[in-house]
Design an enzyme around this catalytic site. Structure first.
Site, PDB file in Angstrom:
ATOM      1  N   TYR A  90      -7.188   3.983  -4.605  1.00  0.00           N
ATOM      2  CA  TYR A  90      -7.499   3.230  -3.393  1.00  0.00           C
ATOM      3  C   TYR A  90      -7.729   1.769  -3.739  1.00  0.00           C
ATOM      4  O   TYR A  90      -7.994   1.412  -4.880  1.00  0.00           O
ATOM      5  CB  TYR A  90      -8.724   3.809  -2.661  1.00  0.00           C
ATOM      6  CG  TYR A  90     -10.036   3.571  -3.365  1.00  0.00           C
ATOM      7  CD1 TYR A  90     -10.800   2.444  -3.085  1.00  0.00           C
ATOM      8  CD2 TYR A  90     -10.510   4.465  -4.311  1.00  0.00           C
ATOM      9  CE1 TYR A  90     -12.001   2.220  -3.731  1.00  0.00           C
ATOM     10  CE2 TYR A  90     -11.706   4.252  -4.966  1.00  0.00           C
ATOM     11  CZ  TYR A  90     -12.451   3.127  -4.671  1.00  0.00           C
ATOM     12  OH  TYR A  90     -13.644   2.906  -5.319  1.00  0.00           O
ATOM     13  N   CYS A  91      -7.578   0.937  -2.725  1.00  0.00           N
ATOM     14  CA  CYS A  91      -7.888  -0.488  -2.841  1.00  0.00           C
ATOM     15  C   CYS A  91      -8.675  -0.849  -1.584  1.00  0.00           C
ATOM     16  O   CYS A  91      -9.367   0.002  -1.027  1.00  0.00           O
ATOM     17  CB  CYS A  91      -6.612  -1.316  -2.994  1.00  0.00           C
ATOM     18  SG  CYS A  91      -5.482  -1.196  -1.595  1.00  0.00           S
ATOM     19  N   ASN A  92      -8.565  -2.058  -1.119  1.00  0.00           N
ATOM     20  CA  ASN A  92      -9.311  -2.458   0.066  1.00  0.00           C
ATOM     21  C   ASN A  92      -8.610  -2.034   1.358  1.00  0.00           C
ATOM     22  O   ASN A  92      -9.232  -1.486   2.262  1.00  0.00           O
ATOM     23  CB  ASN A  92      -9.573  -3.965   0.053  1.00  0.00           C
ATOM     24  CG  ASN A  92     -10.709  -4.336   0.976  1.00  0.00           C
ATOM     25  OD1 ASN A  92     -11.747  -3.686   0.966  1.00  0.00           O
ATOM     26  ND2 ASN A  92     -10.524  -5.361   1.780  1.00  0.00           N
ATOM     27  N   GLY A  94      -5.006  -0.745   1.282  1.00  0.00           N
ATOM     28  CA  GLY A  94      -3.900   0.171   1.036  1.00  0.00           C
ATOM     29  C   GLY A  94      -2.657  -0.472   0.457  1.00  0.00           C
ATOM     30  O   GLY A  94      -1.744   0.217   0.036  1.00  0.00           O
ATOM     31  N   LEU A 119     -10.363   1.265   1.289  1.00  0.00           N
ATOM     32  CA  LEU A 119     -11.813   1.311   1.433  1.00  0.00           C
ATOM     33  C   LEU A 119     -12.249   0.956   2.854  1.00  0.00           C
ATOM     34  O   LEU A 119     -13.240   1.494   3.359  1.00  0.00           O
ATOM     35  CB  LEU A 119     -12.458   0.367   0.415  1.00  0.00           C
ATOM     36  CG  LEU A 119     -13.901   0.611   0.033  1.00  0.00           C
ATOM     37  CD1 LEU A 119     -14.119   2.031  -0.451  1.00  0.00           C
ATOM     38  CD2 LEU A 119     -14.339  -0.372  -1.032  1.00  0.00           C
TER      39      LEU A 119
END
Length: 134
Positions: A90-92, A94, A119
């Site tokens: 995951y990142c902030n 996508g 996130l």
């Protein structure tokens, strides 16, 4: 001569089948926050935050490891992971995790889960994150 050709054909077929057996196609699966939560609770995935370290330090999912996709040592870090173990990234939002999923697929990882919406979506669903106390 016919027997030799038949035998050769059988050997080539067997070799082709066995060479493909170990090369399972990698799959990238976009998952919702709810699906990601279930995967994390099953304790069967490696959870990786692909954001830069400073963002990871501010807030991240519990038990996540940080391997920034924008890092010169990305390949070395990924080489330390088991490509047969399912991985949830995951990142902030996508976007970075989508790029990382492609890299993981190219490196031979078999099962890649990508948290759709990152996130931000996780928090919007009401799920908790670890927040750095100042």
């Amino acid at each position: 001569m016919k027997k030799i050709l038949s035998l050769l054909l059988v050997i080539m077929t067997i070799a082709a089948v066995y060479s493909c057996k170990d090369k399972q196609t990698a799959t990238i699966v976009k998952v919702s926050a709810e699906e990601a939560d279930t995967l994390i609770k099953s304790d069967d995935v490696t959870l990786v935050d692909v954001r830069q370290q400073r963002f990871f330090q501010d807030r991240h999912l519990a038990n996540a490891i940080n391997i920034p996709v924008e890092n010169d040592s990305l390949n070395e870090a990924l080489d330390r992971l088991d490509p047969n173990q399912p991985i949830l990234i995951y990142c902030n939002t996508g976007k970075s995790s989508e790029r990382c999923a492609t890299i993981l697929k190219e490196k031979g990882f078999k099962k890649i889960y990508d948290l759709e919406g990152g996130l931000e979506q996780w928090e919007a669903s009401g799920r908790q994150v670890i927040i750095k106390n100042n």
